[in-house]
Write an enzyme that holds these catalytic residues in place. Structure first.
Site, PDB file in Angstrom:
ATOM      1  N   TYR A   1     -12.448   0.859   1.320  1.00  0.00           N
ATOM      2  CA  TYR A   1     -12.319  -0.417   0.601  1.00  0.00           C
ATOM      3  C   TYR A   1     -13.521  -1.328   0.891  1.00  0.00           C
ATOM      4  CZ  TYR A   1     -10.599  -5.173  -0.278  1.00  0.00           C
ATOM      5  OH  TYR A   1     -10.483  -6.478  -0.688  1.00  0.00           O
TER       6      TYR A   1
ATOM      7  N   LYS B   1     -16.440  -2.532  -1.809  1.00  0.00           N
ATOM      8  CA  LYS B   1     -16.667  -3.960  -2.067  1.00  0.00           C
ATOM      9  C   LYS B   1     -18.107  -4.347  -1.715  1.00  0.00           C
ATOM     10  CE  LYS B   1     -12.737  -5.881  -3.482  1.00  0.00           C
ATOM     11  NZ  LYS B   1     -12.612  -6.825  -4.607  1.00  0.00           N
TER      12      LYS B   1
ATOM     13  N   THR C   1     -15.028  -9.720   0.330  1.00  0.00           N
ATOM     14  CA  THR C   1     -14.014  -9.736   1.393  1.00  0.00           C
ATOM     15  C   THR C   1     -14.609  -9.667   2.795  1.00  0.00           C
ATOM     16  OG1 THR C   1     -12.364  -8.271   2.424  1.00  0.00           O
ATOM     17  CG2 THR C   1     -13.807  -7.256   0.837  1.00  0.00           C
TER      18      THR C   1
ATOM     19  N   GLN D   1      -1.140 -11.896  -6.100  1.00  0.00           N
ATOM     20  CA  GLN D   1      -0.954 -13.175  -5.396  1.00  0.00           C
ATOM     21  C   GLN D   1      -2.011 -14.223  -5.807  1.00  0.00           C
ATOM     22  OE1 GLN D   1      -0.629 -13.982  -0.797  1.00  0.00           O
ATOM     23  NE2 GLN D   1      -2.789 -13.727  -1.263  1.00  0.00           N
ATOM     24  N   ASP D   2      -3.282 -13.844  -5.710  1.00  0.00           N
ATOM     25  CA  ASP D   2      -4.341 -14.827  -5.971  1.00  0.00           C
ATOM     26  C   ASP D   2      -4.364 -15.231  -7.442  1.00  0.00           C
ATOM     27  OD1 ASP D   2      -4.835 -14.284  -3.361  1.00  0.00           O
ATOM     28  OD2 ASP D   2      -6.911 -13.654  -3.630  1.00  0.00           O
TER      29      ASP D   2
ATOM     30  N   THR E   1      -1.883 -10.747 -12.190  1.00  0.00           N
ATOM     31  CA  THR E   1      -0.497 -10.717 -11.714  1.00  0.00           C
ATOM     32  C   THR E   1      -0.370 -10.569 -10.191  1.00  0.00           C
ATOM     33  OG1 THR E   1      -0.421  -8.359 -12.179  1.00  0.00           O
ATOM     34  CG2 THR E   1       0.423  -9.820 -13.881  1.00  0.00           C
TER      35      THR E   1
ATOM     36  N   ALA F   1      -8.295  -5.301  -8.102  1.00  0.00           N
ATOM     37  CA  ALA F   1      -8.844  -4.359  -7.113  1.00  0.00           C
ATOM     38  C   ALA F   1      -7.743  -3.453  -6.583  1.00  0.00           C
ATOM     39  CB  ALA F   1      -9.457  -5.114  -5.941  1.00  0.00           C
ATOM     40  N   GLN F   2      -8.170  -2.350  -5.996  1.00  0.00           N
ATOM     41  CA  GLN F   2      -7.300  -1.577  -5.116  1.00  0.00           C
ATOM     42  C   GLN F   2      -7.542  -2.260  -3.767  1.00  0.00           C
ATOM     43  OE1 GLN F   2      -5.333  -0.205  -2.833  1.00  0.00           O
ATOM     44  NE2 GLN F   2      -7.097   0.938  -2.083  1.00  0.00           N
TER      45      GLN F   2
ATOM     46  N   LEU G   1     -10.448 -10.613  -9.877  1.00  0.00           N
ATOM     47  CA  LEU G   1      -9.533 -10.447  -8.748  1.00  0.00           C
ATOM     48  C   LEU G   1      -8.883  -9.064  -8.740  1.00  0.00           C
ATOM     49  CD1 LEU G   1      -7.724 -13.923  -8.914  1.00  0.00           C
ATOM     50  CD2 LEU G   1      -9.938 -13.355  -7.926  1.00  0.00           C
TER      51      LEU G   1
ATOM     52  N   GLU H   1     -13.612  -7.744   4.967  1.00  0.00           N
ATOM     53  CA  GLU H   1     -13.646  -6.316   5.341  1.00  0.00           C
ATOM     54  C   GLU H   1     -15.079  -5.781   5.295  1.00  0.00           C
ATOM     55  OE1 GLU H   1     -11.599  -3.324   6.458  1.00  0.00           O
ATOM     56  OE2 GLU H   1     -10.696  -5.209   7.007  1.00  0.00           O
TER      57      GLU H   1
END
Ligand code: F7E
Length: 338
Positions: A147, A151, A124, A12-13, A10, A81-82, A79, A126
């Site tokens: 984060y 990841k 990511t 964006q991606d 649910t 994740a926090q 997809l 990040e």
């Protein structure tokens, strides 16, 4: 008919990816968190109706196994994740729980229930953190946020580790920032376009941001989900950087979105005293240190030449077009509301 299970459906991606996979003729299943709000806010009805929902989340091994048993997917796109970097400094434990242990639960469930499933892991930019740009697949990882740390650990233990140890087909997409009109409102681009659209319509006088000097490589999420799919169609699983190769400051995004709305802004001052004024001299943007992070990544710019060469992927949407698409969509939505 191929079957795909999307966690984080649910977001964006998930919304763009499910549309893409449905167009390609996939049967799409989604692992969806039960909440009191309507979780399918981003979905057109026609798309929503075609998706098979399994309620659960990455904290729940039983729900993950049930989702895989139900879908028996050819492909899983992880997809969920926090994904809020700023928030991860305040809730590091929950971030690790979902973004690291959650991935572990998922790959173990895949090995148990259907080990030939191909898995996409949303890694990511990040993770590169303080490493100088341009960043590619060989660049060192130096994350600066909980984060990014979570990841990175998930990538090392469950992507590289499970690929090497168990022969799992699993790929990491090191996706640089990707945005759209469906982006959550707490991410900086959407916060900017929504605020400027409200200012344009006279619904708000001004808004506040944190670090205006941070550089990000911003692309369109609709382009990036194509790359996710392509990664799972290769002979062997590999990791890819997905980016535009162009970076801009937060300040430049404000400027591009303002221009798209016909607002001409002038920036003055430095640091926490910086402001942006409209052509009548009214302050529309102030800096508020509340929005600074304890540690921020200053400069991200990806080199996606491996993706271009092996996947035949390249971004189609420019920075200016992205800012325009988002600003105009917010303006249209707000104008429609009574
Ligand atoms: O921040 C600065 C902030 O929250 C971008 C996630 O999807 O992309 C995203 O992470 C920059 C940072 O995204 C505000 O300090 C200034 O330098 O939109 P953002 P992010 O942290 O880059 C990566 C690839 C992911 O994987 C993540 O999941 O903008 N900034 N003022 C601000 N940021 C926010 N959110 N709010 C401000 O008021």
């Amino acid at each position: 008919m191929k079957k795909a299970l999307i966690t984080g459906l649910t977001g964006q991606d998930g919304s763009y990816l499910s549309e893409l996979l449905l167009k390609k003729g996939y049967d799409v299943y989604g692992l969806v968190r039960r909440s009191s709000n309507e979780p399918f806010i981003r979905f057109p009805d026609s798309v929503r109706k075609q998706i098979k929902v399994v309620y659960g989340n990455l904290r729940d091994t039983g729900a993950i196994e049930r989702a895989i048993q139900e879908a028996m997917p050819d492909e899983i796109y992880n997809l969920a994740a926090q994904s809020d970097v700023g928030l991860s400094f305040r809730i590091p434990e929950a971030t690790i729980e979902i973004d690291y242990y959650g991935v572990g639960r998922l790959v173990n469930a895949v090995l148990k229930v259907k080990p030939d499933t191909r898995v996409y892991q949303a890694s990511t930019s990040e993770m590169f953190g303080k490493t100088n740009p341009p960043q590619n697949e060989d660049s060192p990882f130096q994350p600066v946020s909980p984060y990014g740390e979570a990841k990175l650990k998930a990538h090392e233990d469950f992507v590289k580790g499970y690929r090497e140890r168990y022969g799992l087909y699993i790929c990491s997409g090191f996706l640089f920032n990707h945005e759209s009109p469906r982006r959550g409102e707490h991410f900086v681009t959407r916060k900017i376009t929504l605020s400027l659209a409200k200012i344009k319509l006279g619904l708000q006088d001004s808004f506040e941001l944190g670090n205006l000097g941070a550089h990000r490589d911003w692309g369109f999420a609709g382009d990036y989900v194509e790359a996710m799919w392509k990664m799972l169609q290769q002979k062997k699983p590999e990791d890819f950087v997905i980016a535009t190769g162009v970076s801009h400051t937060v300040r430049e995004f404000v400027d591009a979105a303002a221009k798209a709305l016909g607002l001409k802004l002038t920036f003055e001052g430095r640091g926490i005293d910086e402001v942006a004024r409209d052509k009548k001299g009214r302050i529309v943007l102030r800096v508020n240190p509340v929005f600074y992070r304890p540690n921020d990544v200053d400069a991200l710019r990806g080199d996606a030449s491996k993706a271009q060469k092996i996947l035949g992927w390249k971004p189609k949407t420019s920075f200016e077009d992205l800012a325009k698409m988002m600003a105009q969509s917010d303006l249209k939505e707000l104008s429609r509301k009574p």
